[in-house]
Design an enzyme around this catalytic site. Sequence first.
Site, PDB file in Angstrom:
ATOM      1  N   TYR A 123      49.121  70.736  50.709  1.00 58.35           N
ATOM      2  CA  TYR A 123      48.221  71.226  51.744  1.00 58.35           C
ATOM      3  C   TYR A 123      47.821  70.178  52.779  1.00 58.35           C
ATOM      4  O   TYR A 123      47.018  70.473  53.662  1.00 58.35           O
ATOM      5  CB  TYR A 123      46.948  71.806  51.100  1.00 58.35           C
ATOM      6  CG  TYR A 123      47.149  73.198  50.560  1.00 58.35           C
ATOM      7  CD1 TYR A 123      48.025  73.426  49.512  1.00 58.35           C
ATOM      8  CD2 TYR A 123      46.477  74.283  51.087  1.00 58.35           C
ATOM      9  CE1 TYR A 123      48.229  74.692  49.012  1.00 58.35           C
ATOM     10  CE2 TYR A 123      46.667  75.562  50.594  1.00 58.35           C
ATOM     11  CZ  TYR A 123      47.547  75.763  49.556  1.00 58.35           C
ATOM     12  OH  TYR A 123      47.742  77.022  49.069  1.00 58.35           O
ATOM     13  N   LYS A 170      53.398  70.737  36.335  1.00 57.45           N
ATOM     14  CA  LYS A 170      54.833  70.938  36.069  1.00 57.45           C
ATOM     15  C   LYS A 170      55.467  69.539  35.984  1.00 57.45           C
ATOM     16  O   LYS A 170      56.395  69.201  36.730  1.00 57.45           O
ATOM     17  CB  LYS A 170      55.430  71.786  37.212  1.00 57.45           C
ATOM     18  CG  LYS A 170      56.855  72.258  36.988  1.00 57.45           C
ATOM     19  CD  LYS A 170      57.002  73.352  35.949  1.00 57.45           C
ATOM     20  CE  LYS A 170      58.458  73.757  35.797  1.00 57.45           C
ATOM     21  NZ  LYS A 170      58.707  74.564  34.586  1.00 57.45           N
ATOM     22  N   ASP A 203      54.390  77.584  34.833  1.00 58.49           N
ATOM     23  CA  ASP A 203      55.084  78.848  34.555  1.00 58.49           C
ATOM     24  C   ASP A 203      54.550  79.479  33.267  1.00 58.49           C
ATOM     25  O   ASP A 203      54.327  80.700  33.197  1.00 58.49           O
ATOM     26  CB  ASP A 203      56.605  78.657  34.508  1.00 58.49           C
ATOM     27  CG  ASP A 203      57.029  77.423  33.728  1.00 58.49           C
ATOM     28  OD1 ASP A 203      56.179  76.542  33.465  1.00 58.49           O
ATOM     29  OD2 ASP A 203      58.223  77.328  33.361  1.00 58.49           O
ATOM     30  N   ASP A 227      45.933  77.903  43.961  1.00 55.39           N
ATOM     31  CA  ASP A 227      45.890  79.030  44.883  1.00 55.39           C
ATOM     32  C   ASP A 227      46.634  80.222  44.282  1.00 55.39           C
ATOM     33  O   ASP A 227      46.132  81.352  44.245  1.00 55.39           O
ATOM     34  CB  ASP A 227      46.531  78.607  46.215  1.00 55.39           C
ATOM     35  CG  ASP A 227      46.324  79.653  47.298  1.00 55.39           C
ATOM     36  OD1 ASP A 227      45.344  80.406  47.212  1.00 55.39           O
ATOM     37  OD2 ASP A 227      47.148  79.708  48.222  1.00 55.39           O
ATOM     38  N   ASP A 231      44.924  83.967  42.497  1.00 52.01           N
ATOM     39  CA  ASP A 231      45.221  85.352  42.895  1.00 52.01           C
ATOM     40  C   ASP A 231      45.599  86.149  41.645  1.00 52.01           C
ATOM     41  O   ASP A 231      45.197  87.297  41.468  1.00 52.01           O
ATOM     42  CB  ASP A 231      46.400  85.403  43.897  1.00 52.01           C
ATOM     43  CG  ASP A 231      45.923  85.519  45.349  1.00 52.01           C
ATOM     44  OD1 ASP A 231      44.870  84.934  45.666  1.00 52.01           O
ATOM     45  OD2 ASP A 231      46.614  86.178  46.150  1.00 52.01           O
TER      46      ASP A 231
HETATM   47  P1  ATP Z   1      46.219  85.126  52.201  1.00 49.78           P
HETATM   48  O1  ATP Z   1      47.593  84.581  52.064  1.00 49.78           O
HETATM   49  O2  ATP Z   1      45.581  84.851  53.525  1.00 49.78           O
HETATM   50  O3  ATP Z   1      45.320  84.770  51.043  1.00 49.78           O
HETATM   51  P2  ATP Z   1      47.232  87.559  51.165  1.00 49.78           P
HETATM   52  O4  ATP Z   1      48.581  87.761  51.687  1.00 49.78           O
HETATM   53  O5  ATP Z   1      47.039  87.029  49.771  1.00 49.78           O
HETATM   54  O6  ATP Z   1      46.344  86.691  52.177  1.00 49.78           O
HETATM   55  P3  ATP Z   1      45.059  89.273  51.165  1.00 49.78           P
HETATM   56  O7  ATP Z   1      44.563  89.496  52.519  1.00 49.78           O
HETATM   57  O8  ATP Z   1      44.402  88.221  50.356  1.00 49.78           O
HETATM   58  O9  ATP Z   1      46.566  88.952  51.276  1.00 49.78           O
HETATM   59  O10 ATP Z   1      45.006  90.607  50.361  1.00 49.78           O
HETATM   60  C1  ATP Z   1      46.068  91.185  49.617  1.00 49.78           C
HETATM   61  C2  ATP Z   1      45.788  92.679  49.479  1.00 49.78           C
HETATM   62  O11 ATP Z   1      44.703  92.882  48.575  1.00 49.78           O
HETATM   63  C3  ATP Z   1      45.338  93.271  50.788  1.00 49.78           C
HETATM   64  O12 ATP Z   1      46.457  93.703  51.499  1.00 49.78           O
HETATM   65  C4  ATP Z   1      44.402  94.390  50.388  1.00 49.78           C
HETATM   66  O13 ATP Z   1      45.103  95.581  50.214  1.00 49.78           O
HETATM   67  C5  ATP Z   1      43.836  93.907  49.052  1.00 49.78           C
HETATM   68  N1  ATP Z   1      42.496  93.348  49.243  1.00 49.78           N
HETATM   69  C6  ATP Z   1      42.174  92.062  49.497  1.00 49.78           C
HETATM   70  N2  ATP Z   1      40.860  91.913  49.617  1.00 49.78           N
HETATM   71  C7  ATP Z   1      40.298  93.134  49.442  1.00 49.78           C
HETATM   72  C8  ATP Z   1      38.953  93.632  49.451  1.00 49.78           C
HETATM   73  N3  ATP Z   1      37.889  92.855  49.670  1.00 49.78           N
HETATM   74  N4  ATP Z   1      38.779  94.953  49.223  1.00 49.78           N
HETATM   75  C9  ATP Z   1      39.812  95.765  48.996  1.00 49.78           C
HETATM   76  N5  ATP Z   1      41.093  95.356  48.963  1.00 49.78           N
HETATM   77  C10 ATP Z   1      41.349  94.058  49.180  1.00 49.78           C
END
Ligand code: ATP
Length: 337
Positions: A123, A170, A203, A227, A231
Amino acid sequence: MYKISLITGDGIGPELSESAISVLNTINDKLDLKFDITKLSAGDKALSETGKALPDDTINAIKQSDACMKAPVGESAADVIVVLRRMLDLYANIRPAKSYPHMPALRDDIDMVIVRENTEDLYTGKEFSLGDSAVALRIISESASKRIAKYAFETAKQRNSKKKVTCVHKSNVMRVTDGLFAKACTEISKDYPEISFDQMYVDACAMNLIRQPQEFDVVVTTNLFGDILSDESSQVVGGLGMAPAANIGDTFALFEPVHGAAFDIAGQNIANPSSFLLSIKMMLDWLGTKHKDSKCLEVGQKLESTIFNLVKTGIKTKDIGGEYTTTDFTKQITDNL
Ligand code: ATP
């Protein structure tokens, strides 16, 4: 009175910000704790309007506040949050994942937190082209690795949980960089004999987050792995809509949802504001601890239990199986606080 700077963001950011403002105003009115909120611009909209994703006025206002709340920003995220993390030395990114009742979670006994190193790794943006190749520098220092390891062990000590730290890396492939990170964590672990310590390749960690997420307590890892894994851990307990995060340094902290700007649902009044509201809870915990203000801790607890009592009774947004809009769900929270 606490001065809060608030970056309203892009995509669903403005909707989440309105929800956060209504909750903070309700706390002002009903709960005897005062916040002075300054709305700030940063992100894609700021870039198109001012030519800068992170305008100087925004930086100055953040520096004058007691804490910053940041709604998600869009494509220019790296020019906003990555810059702020490094500029303000917010070295610890804390991403809890906890299962709550009536959520689409994998299990109901998950209670873990990812402690992600927030200032280096891939980053730092040191990328360049070399002949027909593209090169990225992965920087891992002993000082930053030890600092985040210490933060993780202190977190494990304070948590009412399994008292365990898992270092994720890793090092079998990235022997020098992840080798250094693993060694730094191992060294720090010796100062905490009361906390159990283990190591896992990234992994295997990704797999175990699905196979046995209840076994984790505190995970400490490098920036990019943190990160990605956060998720995943968010989804394991029900989704990004419920996932808050804190970026913490020695003197300042910034709070934001784990997720991005979610453009696919922006402007539809269906986003789940809980990720941002639970980030307010993290901010209240941090302010309360820093200023020895028990009122902040009490209100933080109240906010969290209000959200989860609503979710438990089926009052939820669409992403977690409910029918409430962003504004209606927010109103339920402010009515119940
Ligand atoms: P980034 O790379 O910027 O973190 P990303 O590609 O991981 O973004 P996000 O915007 O984080 O995508 O969200 C992924 C999906 O999760 C979105 O497309 C949406 O459908 C769902 N999502 C994210 N946040 C919310 C929320 N607060 N409420 C409902 N759905 C959400």
